[in-house]
Design an enzyme around this catalytic site. Structure first.
Site, short mmCIF file in Angstrom:
data_model
loop_
_atom_site.label_atom_id
_atom_site.label_comp_id
_atom_site.label_asym_id
_atom_site.label_seq_id
_atom_site.Cartn_x
_atom_site.Cartn_y
_atom_site.Cartn_z
N GLU A 99 14.77 23.83 44.78
CA GLU A 99 15.16 25.23 44.54
C GLU A 99 14.33 26.14 45.42
OE1 GLU A 99 13.17 27.71 43.11
OE2 GLU A 99 14.69 29.25 42.77
N ASP B 47 12.70 28.56 21.86
CA ASP B 47 13.56 28.71 20.67
C ASP B 47 14.84 29.45 21.00
OD1 ASP B 47 10.66 29.12 18.52
OD2 ASP B 47 11.86 27.32 18.96
N1 DTR Z 1 13.25 32.29 42.62
C1 DTR Z 1 12.29 31.89 41.60
C2 DTR Z 1 11.48 33.02 41.06
C3 DTR Z 1 12.27 34.20 40.68
C4 DTR Z 1 12.13 35.41 41.23
N2 DTR Z 1 13.01 36.29 40.62
C5 DTR Z 1 13.69 35.63 39.68
C6 DTR Z 1 14.70 36.05 38.80
C7 DTR Z 1 15.26 35.11 37.96
C8 DTR Z 1 14.82 33.80 37.98
C9 DTR Z 1 13.81 33.37 38.87
C10 DTR Z 1 13.25 34.30 39.71
C11 DTR Z 1 11.37 30.86 42.17
O1 DTR Z 1 10.48 31.24 42.94
O2 DTR Z 1 11.54 29.72 41.78
ZN ZN Z 2 9.28 29.62 42.91
ZN ZN Z 3 11.30 29.06 40.07
#
Ligand code: DTR
Ligand code: ZN
Ligand code: ZN
Length: 448
Positions: free
Chosen positions: A180, A315
């Protein structure tokens, strides 16, 4: 004018992702819950009581993931040994719990990546509810909040499904994504690998990426309204205010599903953005400090976790899975009673009602009475919506929410109305409890 639509001609028709509330408690009595500007409170109950997810167990999984990172160069990044060890750890627990697991391999930047897909046997394979988290970390640290927190929480929820031998109508599928951090690589690969037929079977995808931030906010994704409202109802039930997630549209794996039209939702406790004074007043913690000061850093260890946030969100995950996996298939021959007459809702005024007459039925209403609502209204957070049974019993469908600035309420609620006689005049009751926004009931219907 009261209209009733006759017996549904089609056989069972699957409605999209289920409406949130299942068994609203038939009482006007106020109980613990959220209080909106007008001071009204409400109580809600889940369709089937989801289990409490033990934060001790979730933290034990995090400790295991931390140990894996420590034993593998300090991280669990794509292409590194720590990631494969993490996937093997999660897979072993799910295999032992009776899940059907699949390791999906892909290659990115010359390294092999892995998605872990875990299907809970049973349920309607044409109605799949998914919950997912990315399991990879950045190369600079062990990634306990980002995203051991989401990975451990859905792992423990999956194990709770197994312990409960949960048998929902929908088919449950859990997923842990690879790569990811390199651009939603694993989840994109998974979605692209689905045929259009298999994609259409996925009725909702719930994403959990950073749900234990040490200076937490409680953010709910503002995507599918039913999923969003399900999470909001949970947090309202524990008296925790939420805000719409604005930091990450497209910044986590839900984007891979949203991009192909699958309803999505999720929870987030914040990353590098700074908590405001108003938010600190609302949630506690430290104003002027990042929600997670160790975001993408080596200090994102097991001590970089808010146990309270992790507990609440774990939860909330169970609540959403138990509620959104309930049956939404209209039984063959399901009868629909509908009123399509517009009813204006006075701004900050008294409640209005719209009625449907039900007749010719025998016995009581079902425990999964479907209440379809279509209300056009700016700033839907102004609205309180109730179902009123023929004997006057009131079932809360939606609470007001000062922060819900989105427009319109288009949702299907599932209400346990089994204590109510089916025949009689049912009413939808709507009140606008805040100033400056207006709208009307466009239509509503009951499906038995
Ligand atoms: N992209 C994610 C961190 C992240 C930043 N803004 C959001 C909003 C919603 C979920 C995740 C995130 C990471 O660095 O894995
Ligand atoms: Zn991250
Ligand atoms: Zn993340």
């Amino acid at each position: 004018m009261i209209r009733s639509v006759h017996r549904r001609l089609a056989t069972g028709t699957a409605i999209g992702i289920a409406g949130l509330l299942a068994a609203a408690v038939p009482t006007a009595a106020a109980t613990a819950g959220t209080t909106n500007g007008a001071g009204s409170t409400a109580s809600v109950a889940a369709v089937a009581a989801p289990p409490d997810i033990s934060v001790t167990n979730v933290k034990a999984h995090l400790t295991d993931l931390q140990s894996i990172a420590t034993a593998n160069g300090g991280n669990r990044a794509h292409g590194r040994s720590g990631y494969k060890a993490s996937i093997d750890f999660v897979k072993a627990k799910l295999d032992a719990a009776g899940f059907t697991t699949t390791l999906q391999q892909f290659t990115y930047f010359g390294s092999t990546g892995y998605n872990l897909i875990a299907d809970w046997p049973g349920g309607d394979s044409n109605q799949v509810l998914m919950a997912g988290s990315h399991l990879d970390s950045v190369s600079s640290g062990p990634g306990m909040n980002d995203n051991g927190s989401g990975s451990a929480a859905i792992l423990e929820t999956a194990l709770a499904v197994s312990r409960a031998q949960f048998t929902p109508e929908k088919h449950l599928r859990f997923a842990w994504w690879g790569a990811e951090e390199l651009g939603l690589v694993g989840s994109k690969y998974y979605v692209n690998s689905l045929s259009s037929t298999d994609r259409s079977k996925v009725k909702g995808y719930l994403n959990f990426d950073m749900i234990g931030s040490p200076n937490p906010g409680y953010f709910v994704y503002d995507d599918d309204p039913t999923i969003e409202q399900t999470f909001k109802t949970y947090f309202a039930g524990i008296g925790v205010p939420t805000e719409i997630e604005t930091e990450g549209d497209g910044r986590s794996d839900h984007a891979s599903f949203k991009n192909v039209g699958i309803p999505v939702g999720g929870l987030f406790t914040g990353a590098s953005n700074t908590k405001s004074s108003a938010q600190a007043t609302k949630w506690g913690g430290t104003a002027g400090q990042a929600f997670d000061r160790c975001y993408h850093s080596s200090c994102d260890t097991t001590s970089n976790i808010s146990d309270t946030a992790l507990d609440r969100n774990s939860d909330a995950i169970a609540y959403a899975i138990w509620n959104l996996s309930a049956g939404t298939t209209v039984p063959p021959g399901g009868d629909v009673y509908e009123n399509t007459t517009d009813v204006t809702i006075p701004d900050y005024g008294s409640a209005v009602t719209s009625s449907v007459a039900v007749s010719g039925r025998t016995g009581n209403a079902p425990s999964t009475l479907q209440v379809g609502v279509n209300i056009k209204h700016t700033w839907r957070g102004d609205l309180v919506i109730d179902l009123v049974a023929p004997d006057g019993s009131t079932y809360r469908l939606k609470n007001s929410s000062g922060s819900d600035s989105a427009d319109d309420v288009v949702a299907t609620y599932t209400v346990n109305a089994s204590s109510e006689a089916a025949n009689g005049t049912w009413q939808l009751k709507v009140q606008d409890v805040a100033r400056y926004d207006t709208g009307y009931i466009d239509s509503w219907k009951l499906t038995f």
